[in-house]
Design a protein around this motif. Structure first.
Motif, PDB file in Angstrom:
ATOM      1  N   PRO A 226      84.115  -1.212   4.313  1.00 38.07           N
ATOM      2  CA  PRO A 226      83.804  -0.754   5.686  1.00 38.07           C
ATOM      3  C   PRO A 226      83.260  -1.875   6.562  1.00 38.07           C
ATOM      4  O   PRO A 226      83.641  -2.001   7.736  1.00 38.07           O
TER       5      PRO A 226
ATOM      6  N   SER B 127      86.208  -4.525   7.239  1.00 38.15           N
ATOM      7  CA  SER B 127      87.199  -4.059   8.216  1.00 38.15           C
ATOM      8  C   SER B 127      86.638  -4.118   9.634  1.00 38.15           C
ATOM      9  O   SER B 127      87.359  -4.429  10.590  1.00 38.15           O
ATOM     10  N   LYS B 128      85.341  -3.830   9.781  1.00 33.02           N
ATOM     11  CA  LYS B 128      84.720  -3.910  11.100  1.00 33.02           C
ATOM     12  C   LYS B 128      84.695  -5.350  11.601  1.00 33.02           C
ATOM     13  O   LYS B 128      84.907  -5.614  12.802  1.00 33.02           O
TER      14      LYS B 128
ATOM     15  N   PRO C 173      89.132  -0.441  12.784  1.00 34.38           N
ATOM     16  CA  PRO C 173      88.336   0.766  12.499  1.00 34.38           C
ATOM     17  C   PRO C 173      88.599   1.244  11.082  1.00 34.38           C
ATOM     18  O   PRO C 173      89.745   1.247  10.618  1.00 34.38           O
ATOM     19  N   PHE C 174      87.534   1.664  10.384  1.00 30.19           N
ATOM     20  CA  PHE C 174      87.687   2.010   8.976  1.00 30.19           C
ATOM     21  C   PHE C 174      88.632   3.183   8.766  1.00 30.19           C
ATOM     22  O   PHE C 174      89.359   3.230   7.763  1.00 30.19           O
ATOM     23  N   ASN C 175      88.678   4.125   9.721  1.00 30.31           N
ATOM     24  CA  ASN C 175      89.583   5.270   9.570  1.00 30.31           C
ATOM     25  C   ASN C 175      91.050   4.867   9.760  1.00 30.31           C
ATOM     26  O   ASN C 175      91.957   5.607   9.396  1.00 30.31           O
ATOM     27  N   GLN C 176      91.272   3.683  10.352  1.00 32.35           N
ATOM     28  CA  GLN C 176      92.649   3.201  10.526  1.00 32.35           C
ATOM     29  C   GLN C 176      93.046   2.180   9.462  1.00 32.35           C
ATOM     30  O   GLN C 176      94.155   1.648   9.488  1.00 32.35           O
TER      31      GLN C 176
ATOM     32  N   PRO D 212      93.772   2.518   6.175  1.00 31.83           N
ATOM     33  CA  PRO D 212      94.967   2.831   5.359  1.00 31.83           C
ATOM     34  C   PRO D 212      96.279   2.530   6.074  1.00 31.83           C
ATOM     35  O   PRO D 212      97.203   1.958   5.466  1.00 31.83           O
ATOM     36  N   ASN D 213      96.376   2.879   7.360  1.00 33.85           N
ATOM     37  CA  ASN D 213      97.604   2.595   8.112  1.00 33.85           C
ATOM     38  C   ASN D 213      97.817   1.091   8.266  1.00 33.85           C
ATOM     39  O   ASN D 213      98.953   0.590   8.187  1.00 33.85           O
TER      40      ASN D 213
END
Length: 433
Positions: free
Chosen positions: A304, A307-308, A313-316, A318-319
């Motif tokens: 987390p 990625s920041k 964004p952490f929710n993005q 995987p994509n």
């Protein structure tokens, strides 16, 4: 003769266990010796003037007898000599060849990383994670093959895992702090600040390994670092360090502290393994595999935050990783991935070879020597980037101070390698748990 009695002293391979002697002001030997040698035991009776004869008995003692302090210290000194001998058996020619291989892989690693980012210019974070987690699979596969070939033993695998956990933590912290500072720093700042890596290694090896460096070695290391600074900084605009700010420059220096501590700890692991394995050295793939596994574990926990730092964004995430995999394989609808998967695969193979050769050089020499070999690849890489390499477009110009920097660097290498006396460096006996 009511005052007569016998006191027994048993002589074995350990200490003489002498019973408590009744306190008497003065005891004088009468000079009379009575020798009684039976078949199994030999007894010597000393007759004293106060008619208190002593029976001195030499008896065989089994392997469970208590060893003396001098015996145990001799064993420790013996193991210390074994570790030293292990180092001495490696000739200067072998170290030179290993250093040359490390320099070659180091140059290829720097050049191919730049080429690998051509197709993956939007997915550098994917490339970093692919290297981190992919290497765990590759290293353990190689370790499995070497175990079945008899090159890795159960004793090597049963060594304490705590040092490997610390290696993983140091590598993860070095990666996180380096990424954070590298996103802000630009120009020649990172190559210049990376010379603190050599300073940290000299300091840490003196503290934790008890090494004493001669003046020519310290001066040689200084010239090597100065040569790299002159080579790189002469081709860039000045003031890049001041523009970034003291905080980010200091953070980059701290990241090199973590990396230097990691290499010193690995050298300590090799030395400690020589003691635990009775003079035999641990296979380098044991160190690489477990160190990479724990690094991947801690990197996973820090995803987390990482990625920041990369602006994802952490929710993005995987994509992002799926798009990065598609670009890496050059499939799907992702565009601008020309050169994949060849260039990224070449980088991964060469980067793996560089890590293995660097660890092998550290194993047969010292962490400082491996650092010098890695540093020597910097000016060669700078020169190669002036050539018309594919996918990179217009070649860069050679820095004005390139020749002077290389001369200083090579002079530093020669001064460091010069040995004015035959004295061998101190090798410490280390205990890792």
């Amino acid at each position: 003769m009511s005052a007569a009695y016998y006191r027994r002293i048993t002589a074995a391979s350990g200490h003489f266990r002498q019973p408590t002697i009744p306190t008497t002001p003065h005891i004088h030997l009468a000079g009379k010796l009575i020798l009684s040698p039976p078949r199994e035991q030999r007894r010597i009776s000393l007759r004293l003037s106060n008619r208190c004869p002593w029976l001195i008995e030499a008896v065989p003692v089994g392997p469970t007898a208590v060893q003396s302090e001098s015996s145990s210290s001799e064993d420790e000194e013996e193991m210390k000599k074994v570790v030293e001998t292990e180092k001495k058996e490696v000739t200067a020619a072998e170290v030179a060849v290993a250093a040359a291989v490390t320099v070659a892989f180091g140059v290829g690693n720097r050049v191919l990383y730049k080429l690998a980012l051509v197709p993956l210019k939007r997915y550098p974070f994917f490339l970093a994670q692919l290297a981190t987690f992919g290497y765990v699979l590759v290293y353990f596969s190689i370790l499995h093959l070497r175990y079945h070939a008899g090159l890795v033993t159960d004793e090597m695998l049963s060594l304490p895992k705590t040092p490997y956990i610390v290696v993983g933590i140091l590598e993860a912290l070095g990666a996180v702090s380096g990424m954070a500072a590298g996103a802000i720093l630009s120009g020649a700042a990172i190559p210049i600040l990376s010379q603190s890596f050599l300073v940290w290694q000299l300091l840490l090896s003196s503290i934790f390994l008890g090494r004493k460096y001669r003046f020519n070695q310290l001066f040689g290391c200084f010239l090597v670092a100065a040569g790299v600074v002159v080579t790189v900084a002469s081709g860039s605009s000045t003031g890049s360090l001041m523009e970034a700010g003291i905080f980010w420059s200091s953070l980059m220096i701290v990241s090199f502290l973590f990396q230097a501590a990691d290499t010193i700890l690995k050298e300590m692991i090799f030395l400690d393994a020589g003691r635990r394995l009775k003079g035999r050295s641990v296979d380098l793939f044991v160190v690489n595999s477990f160190g990479s596994a724990f690094q991947a574990l801690f990197i996973c926990l820090l995803l987390p935050l990482l990625s920041k730092m990369w602006g994802i964004p952490f929710n993005q995430l995987p994509n992002y990783l799926m798009d990065g995999a598609a670009c890496f394989l050059n499939i799907g609808t992702v565009s601008g991935c020309d050169g994949a998967p060849l260039l990224p695969l070449l980088f991964i193979v060469v980067n793996m070879g560089f890590n293995i050769s660097l660890l092998h050089l550290l194993k047969i020499s010292t962490a400082v020597v491996s650092c010098l070999a890695s540093t020597f690849s910097v000016p060669i890489s700078v020169f190669l980037f002036t050539l018309p390499l594919p996918y990179l477009g217009v070649a860069s110009s050679l820095p004005s101070g390139f020749v002077a920097g290389v001369v200083v660097l090579v002079a530093g290498m020669l001064i460091y390698a010069w040995t004015p006396s035959p004295n061998t460096p101190k090798v410490s006996t280390l205990h890792l748990s």
